[in-house]
Every structure is written in structure tokens, then in C-alpha cells.
Design a protein around this motif. Structure first.
Motif, short mmCIF file in Angstrom:
data_model
loop_
_atom_site.label_atom_id
_atom_site.label_comp_id
_atom_site.label_asym_id
_atom_site.label_seq_id
_atom_site.Cartn_x
_atom_site.Cartn_y
_atom_site.Cartn_z
N LEU A 213 0.84 -1.20 0.00
CA LEU A 213 0.00 0.00 0.00
C LEU A 213 0.87 1.26 0.00
O LEU A 213 1.83 1.36 0.78
N ALA A 214 0.55 2.19 -0.87
CA ALA A 214 1.39 3.37 -1.09
C ALA A 214 1.69 4.16 0.18
O ALA A 214 2.85 4.55 0.40
N PRO A 215 0.71 4.45 1.05
CA PRO A 215 1.04 5.22 2.26
C PRO A 215 2.07 4.51 3.14
O PRO A 215 2.93 5.16 3.73
N VAL A 216 1.96 3.19 3.21
CA VAL A 216 2.89 2.42 4.04
C VAL A 216 4.28 2.43 3.41
O VAL A 216 5.29 2.66 4.09
N ARG A 217 4.35 2.18 2.11
CA ARG A 217 5.64 2.17 1.42
C ARG A 217 6.32 3.54 1.53
O ARG A 217 7.52 3.63 1.79
N THR A 218 5.54 4.60 1.35
CA THR A 218 6.10 5.94 1.43
C THR A 218 6.65 6.24 2.82
O THR A 218 7.69 6.89 2.97
N SER A 219 5.98 5.74 3.84
CA SER A 219 6.41 6.01 5.22
C SER A 219 7.72 5.33 5.55
O SER A 219 8.38 5.69 6.53
N LEU A 220 8.11 4.33 4.76
CA LEU A 220 9.37 3.60 4.97
C LEU A 220 10.44 4.01 3.98
O LEU A 220 11.48 3.36 3.86
N THR A 221 10.19 5.10 3.28
CA THR A 221 11.13 5.65 2.31
C THR A 221 11.83 6.85 2.92
O THR A 221 11.18 7.74 3.46
N ALA A 222 13.16 6.88 2.84
CA ALA A 222 13.94 7.95 3.46
C ALA A 222 14.08 9.14 2.52
O ALA A 222 13.57 9.15 1.39
N ALA A 223 14.81 10.15 2.98
CA ALA A 223 14.98 11.38 2.22
C ALA A 223 15.71 11.17 0.90
O ALA A 223 15.58 11.99 -0.01
N ASP A 224 16.47 10.08 0.79
CA ASP A 224 17.17 9.79 -0.47
C ASP A 224 16.31 9.01 -1.45
O ASP A 224 16.80 8.51 -2.46
N ASP A 225 15.01 8.87 -1.13
CA ASP A 225 14.03 8.17 -1.97
C ASP A 225 14.28 6.67 -2.07
O ASP A 225 13.76 6.01 -2.98
N LYS A 226 15.03 6.11 -1.12
CA LYS A 226 15.24 4.67 -1.07
C LYS A 226 14.39 4.05 0.04
O LYS A 226 14.21 4.66 1.10
N VAL A 227 13.88 2.85 -0.22
CA VAL A 227 13.10 2.12 0.77
C VAL A 227 14.06 1.37 1.69
O VAL A 227 14.91 0.61 1.23
N TYR A 228 13.93 1.59 3.00
CA TYR A 228 14.85 1.00 3.96
C TYR A 228 14.21 -0.04 4.87
O TYR A 228 14.89 -0.62 5.72
N ALA A 229 12.94 -0.28 4.74
CA ALA A 229 12.27 -1.30 5.54
C ALA A 229 11.06 -1.81 4.77
O ALA A 229 10.51 -1.10 3.93
N GLU A 230 10.68 -3.04 5.07
CA GLU A 230 9.49 -3.64 4.45
C GLU A 230 8.49 -4.00 5.53
O GLU A 230 8.86 -4.55 6.57
N PRO A 231 7.22 -3.69 5.31
CA PRO A 231 6.23 -3.83 6.39
C PRO A 231 5.85 -5.27 6.69
O PRO A 231 5.70 -6.10 5.78
N PHE A 232 5.69 -5.56 7.96
CA PHE A 232 5.09 -6.82 8.40
C PHE A 232 3.59 -6.65 8.51
O PHE A 232 2.81 -7.49 8.09
N TYR A 233 3.17 -5.55 9.12
CA TYR A 233 1.77 -5.15 9.03
C TYR A 233 1.67 -3.64 9.17
O TYR A 233 2.55 -2.99 9.71
N GLY A 234 0.60 -3.10 8.63
CA GLY A 234 0.36 -1.67 8.69
C GLY A 234 -0.94 -1.40 9.44
O GLY A 234 -1.79 -2.30 9.57
N GLU A 235 -1.07 -0.19 9.93
CA GLU A 235 -2.29 0.13 10.66
C GLU A 235 -2.57 1.62 10.63
O GLU A 235 -1.68 2.44 10.39
N SER A 236 -3.82 1.93 10.85
CA SER A 236 -4.25 3.28 11.17
C SER A 236 -4.99 3.14 12.50
O SER A 236 -4.73 2.20 13.26
N SER A 237 -5.87 4.05 12.78
CA SER A 237 -6.66 3.95 14.01
C SER A 237 -8.13 4.14 13.67
O SER A 237 -8.48 4.86 12.73
N PHE A 238 -8.99 3.46 14.43
CA PHE A 238 -10.43 3.66 14.30
C PHE A 238 -11.13 3.34 15.60
O PHE A 238 -10.48 2.94 16.58
N LEU A 239 -12.42 3.55 15.61
CA LEU A 239 -13.23 3.31 16.81
C LEU A 239 -13.89 1.95 16.70
O LEU A 239 -14.58 1.66 15.72
#
Length: 459
Positions: free
Chosen positions: A138-164
Motif C-alpha cells: 500500500l502506497a502510504p505504508v511504502r512511502t512512510s518507509l522511504t527515506a529522504a534519499d528516496d530509497k526504501v529501507y524497511a518492508e512492512p510486516f503489518y500496517g495500521e491506522s486507528s479507528f473506533l
């Protein structure tokens, strides 16, 4: 509206100044030696440092029978609570001691660790691995793991947001209806009406436990939607502002009046247990908790409804978070580390969990393909669409009503925040315990935040 990027020239000074676990000096980590690492001399053994969340415990159970059997690579896990994990990870990675090859880290640490040269980039490996399918993340998750040099430095095991999360049956019995997009004041009203609706029932569970990743996470989303911010775009601390004060007072009042027993000590795990055991009527927290609520053995499975994160002045307020895998740059087992990550974060692992442990326990929130999987949707349909929508709509660069100096929804993406957030959480948790007023807590917190803002404003 987008936040301005961090001043990259300040990184070295920032790391030296902060007293957080992220920035322990090399002198304090001299006890670690790559030569003494159990994995150091064996190319078929990995040392993995991992947080003790339920999804990771499942992974540990499945590794030997599946990953090791398929690859011949043995995995030695060190499984720790979140705060202990971060302490040990920062010690080992900052010194590049190589005791651990792989660690579970979040989208908070990843850009910081990458800037400091502590992580091996993973994007190129992922792009060249068709089975891994990096484009499926998912793009938001991938982007959040991308550093300032535009390289991906981690791969997600699971992603989350918050809800009620709320008990549909209790609302129905009380003649109440959850709004499609609830406000916090509507949630507070419902909590008051459900509090005491049965013996021992409390209206809502909200984290009160000390920790920037505990109490501060949900509290900051409330601050954002009430119109507050930790810092203005030019680094002025705003913890004693009217907006921050109103949000914090609201949060403290709600948990004190209608929240769980032992709220000052309650974090994610405690609220999850209270909700599973039928002790609370609502819970605002991570979307990742839904799988446990709907799993076999949960007393409330099939009884839970899911609504977007409550709001006041913003269109949304859900956070964005991922537990991901990072490889220490000093690791001598880069190929084996990638084989572990491609397995643990891959589609086949999700299918393995679905078949063996149940589809509600799949570590989701990271791959688009999971949300097209008929078996997953059949078993996790109660929360799957709400989870994907929450993650897709998260806005880490624009979480409130004003421009921010650094990205982040439930945190501020600077190294100092781990220490600052934990100290502030201690003050607010004390207010929840009734040991001081919210005004007193935020007066002290403002002084702490001012120390950080002064350092940034000067550069």
C-alpha cells in the motif's frame, strides 16, 4: 498543505543532543560485539530482534516449520516489549555492532535510522524480486518507509491506522446508533450512556500508559482534530495553547469519567484484553487490534462495529503506523536477511496464516492484494474495508489544521520526540491518575517542548 522537510543539515547535531534511546552514544554500547554474535559465523542463522505483539508471536510459532524447513536458515528471535525493543535496537544499530541482523522497527525510526547510515537499503532487492511484488505494498505504508534519499529501507510486516471499535449489541440494546463519521463529543455522549449498562461495564478504553507509543499516540490524534499541534511550522512549542489544552482536558476527562479501570497503567495490550473480555463498550485504537477481537476465543467476536477515527475540526484523524523489518547495515547476512523478509512480509505468508491460524489473524494493512482475497474478506469483512480506508486516508504531512515542521500524525518525525513524548505522557498520565491538573501537566510539558523548539528554531 504540506509540512516543510526537516533540515537535513541538523541531523548530526540533533542526534548528539537528544537523550532518547535512539541516540545512545557508542560508548554505552561497547558491550556489544559483532564477533560475539551467535549468528556472526554461521551464514545459515539469523538473529532477529522483534516486538512482542500477537502477530509477531504467531510468526515465531510458524518459522521453524515453514521458513527454516524451506530455506535451511535458522532464526534466533529476541522478543521484547516495545520500549525494551527500542532501547536494545538503538544500542545495537547505532554502534553497528551486528548482534542483530534484522529488527522490527516502525515508520518513526526508519527515516531517522536511514539518515544515520544504520540500515541497509531494501528497495532494490524488492524491486528485483517479482515474487515479493513491491508494487503490491500500500502506497502510504511504502512511502512512510522511504527515506529522504528516496530509497526504501524497511518492508512492512503489518500496517495500521486507528479507528473506533464498538459493541454493536450494546448500542442496539440501549437504543443508540453510532454515526457513520462520529465526532469526539458524540463518542463521549455514547460512552456516558453505556458506562454501567451492565455490571462492571465501562464506556470506553483509551490508553493512559506512559510512553510516546502508548498514551501519546491516541492523544495526539485528538489534539490534531481539536486544532492543536506540538509545534508550529517555525518550531514554536504549543503544548499550553488553548487547542492543545482543550483536547487534553477532553481526553483526560473522558477516560477518568467513563474509561477502563487502572487507566494510567493501560496501554494497547490492556485495552485489547478489556475489549476482548467484554469489559468495555468502545475502544479507540489501532486497526490492527480488530483481528484479535474477531479471532476464535474472543468473547466479542461478531459483536464489534468499526467507525472512522472520531473528529472535531478535521475531516479525518486516523494515524499511520507500520511495524516493519529493517536490516542492520553491518550485518554479514544480507542475503539471508532478505530471504526472511520476503517470506515474513510476502503474500504466501499471509496465506499461510489464513490457512493455519485463521484469516482474522493475518498481519494485514500492507498489501493491496489482501483486500481482494475472497477468503480474507469472507472472514475479516467486518473490519477489512474500514482498515484499508483508514490507512489510505491517513495524511502524515497534513494531519491537522495548520502546517507542521515535520511529518507524522501521532508523532513528530524528529529524533527528540521519543524522549519528549515519553516525558509528556508521564505528565498527562499523572493527570489521568488525579495527581495533578491538566493545566499543571501541560505547563511542565510546554517547558520540555520548548527545549526542543529552541534548538530547532536556532538553526
Amino acid at each position: 498543505m504540506r509540512a516543510r522537510p526537516l533540515r537535513r543539515g541538523r541531523t548530526g547535531r540533533t542526534i548528539a543532543l537528544t537523550s532518547t534511546a535512539l541516540t545512545l552514544t557508542l560508548a554505552t554500547t561497547g558491550c556489544y560485539s559483532g564477533a560475539n554474535s551467535p549468528a556472526n559465523g554461521d551464514p545459515h542463522t539469523l538473529n532477529v530482534l522483534m516486538v512482542n505483539n500477537p502477530q509477531m508471536v504467531d510468526l515465531q510459532r510458524l518459522t521453524a516449520e515453514h521458513f527454516t524447513k524451506e530455506t535451511g536458515i535458522k532464526v534466533n528471535y529476541t522478543v521484547l516489549p516495545e520500549d525494551d525493543l527500542r532501547d536494545k535496537m538503538s544500542q545495537d544499530f547505532s554502534s553497528q555492532a551486528g548482534q542483530y541482523d534484522v529488527a522490527s522497527l516502525s515508520n518513526y525510526e526508519t527515516p531517522i535510522y536511514a539518515r544515520n547510515g544504520w540500515l541497509a537499503p531494501l528497495g532494490e532487492r524488492a524491486d528485483k524480486d517479482p515474487e515479493f511484488d513491491q508494487g503490491d505494498i500500500l502506497a502510504p505504508v511504502r512511502t512512510s518507509l522511504t527515506a529522504a534519499d528516496d530509497k526504501v529501507y524497511a518492508e512492512p510486516f503489518y500496517g495500521e491506522s486507528s479507528f473506533l471499535m464498538y459493541r454493536k449489541d450494546l448500542l442496539k440494546a440501549a437504543g443508540l446508533t453510532m454515526p457513520a463519521r462520529p465526532t469526539w463529543h458524540q463518542v463521549a455522549d455514547i460512552a456516558g450512556k453505556l458506562d454501567g449498562s451492565s455490571k462492571g461495564m465501562k464506556g470506553i478504553c483509551l490508553r493512559g500508559q506512559v510512553g510516546w507509543g502508548q498514551l501519546v499516540a491516541p492523544l495526539t490524534t485528538v489534539v490534531n482534530t481539536f486544532g492543536g499541534t506540538w509545534f508550529t511550522k517555525d518550531w514554536k512549542a504549543r503544548l499550553d495553547s488553548p487547542e492543545f489544552t482543550r483536547a487534553t482536558q477532553f481526553y483526560v476527562d473522558l477516560v477518568r469519567k467513563h474509561g477502563e479501570a487502572g487507566a494510567p497503567q493501560a496501554g494497547y495490550a490492556e485495552c485489547l484484553n478489556d475489549m476482548q473480555q467484554g469489559k468495555v463498550a468502545m475502544w479507540y485504537d489501532a486497526t490492527a487490534g480488530a483481528g484479535s477481537l474477531e479471532s476464535a476465543g474472543s468473547k466479542v467476536a461478531g459483536k464489534i462495529g468499526y467507525a472512522p477515527a472520531p473528529v472535531e475540526r478535521t475531516a479525518g484523524s486516523g494515524w499511520l503506523y507500520t511495524w516493519a523489518w529493517g536490516v542492520q547495515k553491518a550485518s554479514t547476512h544480507q542475503d539471508a536477511a532478505w530471504k526472511f523478509i520476503r517470506w515474513a512480509s510476502g503474500q504466501k505468508y499471509e496465506q499461510l496464516v489464513g490457512r493455519t491460524l485463521g484469516w482474522s489473524k493475518v498481519p494485514g494493512g500492507k498489501r493491496a492484494s489482501l483486500y481482494r482475497n475472497p477468503q480474507y474478506l469472507k472472514n475479516a469483512g467486518a473490519f477489512a474495508p474500514a482498515t484499508k480506508q483508514a490507512i489510505s486516508s491517513a495524511r502524515p504531512h497534513d494531519p491537522g489544521v495548520q502546517e507542521r515542521p515535520a511529518p507524522g500524525i501521532q508523532f513528530v518525525g524528529i529524533p527528540e520526540f521519543a524522549d519528549l513524548g515519553t516525558k509528556v505522557s508521564n505528565e498527562v498520565s499523572s493527570a489521568i491518575a488525579g495527581k495533578q491538573t491538566v493545566a499543571e501537566a501541560l505547563k511542565k510539558s510546554q517547558r520540555l517542548a520548548q527545549e526542543v523548539s529552541d534548538a530547532y528554531a536556532d538553526h
